[in-house]
Write a protein that holds these residues in place. Structure first.
Motif, PDB file in Angstrom:
ATOM      1  N   HIS A  87       0.839  -1.199   0.000  1.00 11.64           N
ATOM      2  CA  HIS A  87       0.000   0.000   0.000  1.00 11.64           C
ATOM      3  C   HIS A  87       0.873   1.248   0.000  1.00 11.64           C
ATOM      4  O   HIS A  87       1.864   1.334   0.736  1.00 11.64           O
ATOM      5  N   GLN A 164     -11.446 -16.033  -3.888  1.00 11.01           N
ATOM      6  CA  GLN A 164     -11.543 -14.772  -4.611  1.00 11.01           C
ATOM      7  C   GLN A 164     -12.676 -14.763  -5.627  1.00 11.01           C
ATOM      8  O   GLN A 164     -13.104 -13.699  -6.074  1.00 11.01           O
ATOM      9  N   THR A 274      -2.341  -6.286   1.584  1.00 10.79           N
ATOM     10  CA  THR A 274      -3.560  -7.028   1.906  1.00 10.79           C
ATOM     11  C   THR A 274      -3.477  -8.358   1.189  1.00 10.79           C
ATOM     12  O   THR A 274      -3.354  -8.404  -0.038  1.00 10.79           O
ATOM     13  N   ASP A 275      -3.510  -9.447   1.952  1.00  9.32           N
ATOM     14  CA  ASP A 275      -3.293 -10.748   1.333  1.00  9.32           C
ATOM     15  C   ASP A 275      -4.553 -11.224   0.614  1.00  9.32           C
ATOM     16  O   ASP A 275      -5.572 -10.532   0.567  1.00  9.32           O
ATOM     17  N   ARG A 276      -4.495 -12.400   0.026  1.00  9.56           N
ATOM     18  CA  ARG A 276      -5.573 -12.886  -0.826  1.00  9.56           C
ATOM     19  C   ARG A 276      -6.799 -13.336  -0.050  1.00  9.56           C
ATOM     20  O   ARG A 276      -7.809 -13.692  -0.658  1.00  9.56           O
ATOM     21  N   LEU A 277      -6.712 -13.317   1.270  1.00 15.43           N
ATOM     22  CA  LEU A 277      -7.880 -13.596   2.094  1.00 15.43           C
ATOM     23  C   LEU A 277      -8.372 -12.332   2.784  1.00 15.43           C
ATOM     24  O   LEU A 277      -9.172 -12.399   3.718  1.00 15.43           O
ATOM     25  N   GLY A 278      -7.869 -11.165   2.341  1.00 19.61           N
ATOM     26  CA  GLY A 278      -8.339  -9.896   2.859  1.00 19.61           C
ATOM     27  C   GLY A 278      -7.699  -9.447   4.158  1.00 19.61           C
ATOM     28  O   GLY A 278      -8.161  -8.491   4.781  1.00 19.61           O
ATOM     29  N   ARG A 279      -6.597 -10.093   4.569  1.00 18.16           N
ATOM     30  CA  ARG A 279      -5.942  -9.743   5.826  1.00 18.16           C
ATOM     31  C   ARG A 279      -4.784  -8.780   5.566  1.00 18.16           C
ATOM     32  O   ARG A 279      -4.050  -8.933   4.600  1.00 18.16           O
ATOM     33  N   ARG A 280      -4.623  -7.804   6.438  1.00 17.33           N
ATOM     34  CA  ARG A 280      -3.490  -6.882   6.325  1.00 17.33           C
ATOM     35  C   ARG A 280      -2.268  -7.500   6.984  1.00 17.33           C
ATOM     36  O   ARG A 280      -2.341  -8.040   8.093  1.00 17.33           O
ATOM     37  N   ASP A 303       1.619 -11.223  10.198  1.00 20.12           N
ATOM     38  CA  ASP A 303       0.644 -10.397  10.892  1.00 20.12           C
ATOM     39  C   ASP A 303       1.398  -9.352  11.714  1.00 20.12           C
ATOM     40  O   ASP A 303       2.247  -9.702  12.534  1.00 20.12           O
TER      41      ASP A 303
END
Length: 338
Positions: A87, A164, A274-280, A303
């Protein structure tokens, strides 16, 4: 067996005139050939198993790939994931600082916060071929859940799914032939009797990984590093991927992992993603794992709160026209869940 022997010969990067016992690092071609061998062997041995690097490397493309398959129907195949991009405007978090956070979380952990044998993995990999008549690369998304009990019994479940693109058909590698299956279709399910964990991994079912970073690195080298050990950071990350396939670490093991990575050479803070499961997460990059060819880059995602391993991505940094792959396209993406 002849196919496997051909793949193994192709994975040998040493020229014939360099002496009988000469050794050297795998280049990108050899890495890919070895991964194909491992994938095919494991598919035959365990039904339809994941092609995973440390024990398998894979690829993903930026664009949506639509294929005309014998049973693909009218819907296109699921889109391949794009490489993660940090980002803008976010400050990188030094690994040393993250190691302190992970250490604080470990000190607050209770007796029940130990590691669990087994894992939950969502992966995207791209299978590819070379040659003028080769099929285009194909992205294969799969999810695997393994669980092991204290008596060494356990279970394994592999499902064709792409979070996704929920509900869309999923491409599946059916012994080297591409077909589409329904989202959520079970590809492999097996239950294992008591004692199977020891037979499968060569350790007692109650054996646990070290919580000291130096001892953990030695453990990774002996258990997952192969003959080359984990002498370099790219090798270390690949061994960590294999370890994570067997274990879900607790806070103390996670703290050891982050400290081990902080002490490793060559990992560069890349920023917030932001990973492919929506986690920062916080991403850290290094070159490799392809020896002197320097055609790939690894990205480990942690994390930022406690250092938990969220994912591992490998991307190409050079065009590989022989495999129809361009710089920037992804080579293995693994997303780890609790």
């Amino acid at each position: 067996m002849s196919d496997e022997l051909d793949l193994l010969r192709a994975a040998n990067p040493v020229p014939a005139d360099e002496g009988r016992w000469r050794d050297g690092p795998l280049d990108a071609d050899a890495e890919r050939a070895l991964n194909r061998l491992l994938h095919r062997t494991r598919t035959r041995r365990a039904g339809r198993r994941l092609m995973l690097r440390a024990e398998a490397a894979v690829l993903a493309l930026f664009a949506v790939l639509a294929f005309t398959l014998s049973d693909a129907g009218s819907s296109p195949a699921a889109a391949a994931p794009a490489a993660l991009v940090p980002h803008a405007g976010t400050a990188p978090l030094p690994l040393g600082e993250l190691a302190l956070r992970a250490g604080a979380r470990a000190r607050a952990a209770g007796p029940a916060d130990g590691p669990r044998r087994g894992s939950h993995l969502q992966s995207w990999y791209l299978s590819m071929q070379s040659g003028p008549d080769a099929a285009p690369p194909v992205t294969v998304p799969e999810e695997r859940i393994t669980r092991w009990n204290t008596d060494g019994s356990g279970s394994e479940l592999i499902v064709a799914t792409d979070p996704q693109h929920p509900g869309r058909p999923v491409i599946h590698d059916d012994h080297g032939r591409w077909r589409t299956v329904s989202d959520g279709e079970v590809l492999h399910r097996k239950n294992y009797p008591a004692g199977s964990a020891a037979q499968r991994y060569g350790l007692a079912a109650d054996a646990q990984p070290p919580t000291d970073p130096v001892a953990l690195r030695a453990h990774l080298a002996s258990r997952y590093g192969g003959a080359g050990g984990v002498g370099t950071t790219p090798q270390l990350l690949l061994a960590l991927s294999s370890f994570r396939q067997e274990w879900t670490p607790g806070p103390r093991e996670t703290a050891a992992i982050v400290r081990m990575l902080a002490d490793a050479d060559g990992l560069r803070p890349a920023g917030t993603v932001t990973d492919r499961l929506g986690r920062r997460g916080q991403a850290y990059a290094c070159d490799g794992p392809d020896g002197g060819s320097r055609a790939t880059r690894q990205l480990v995602i942690l994390d930022p709160r406690d250092g938990q391993l969220l994912g591992l991505e490998i991307t190409f940094t050079k065009d590989r026209p022989d495999f129809r792959v361009r710089a920037g396209e992804v080579m293995t993406y693994e997303a780890w869940l609790p």
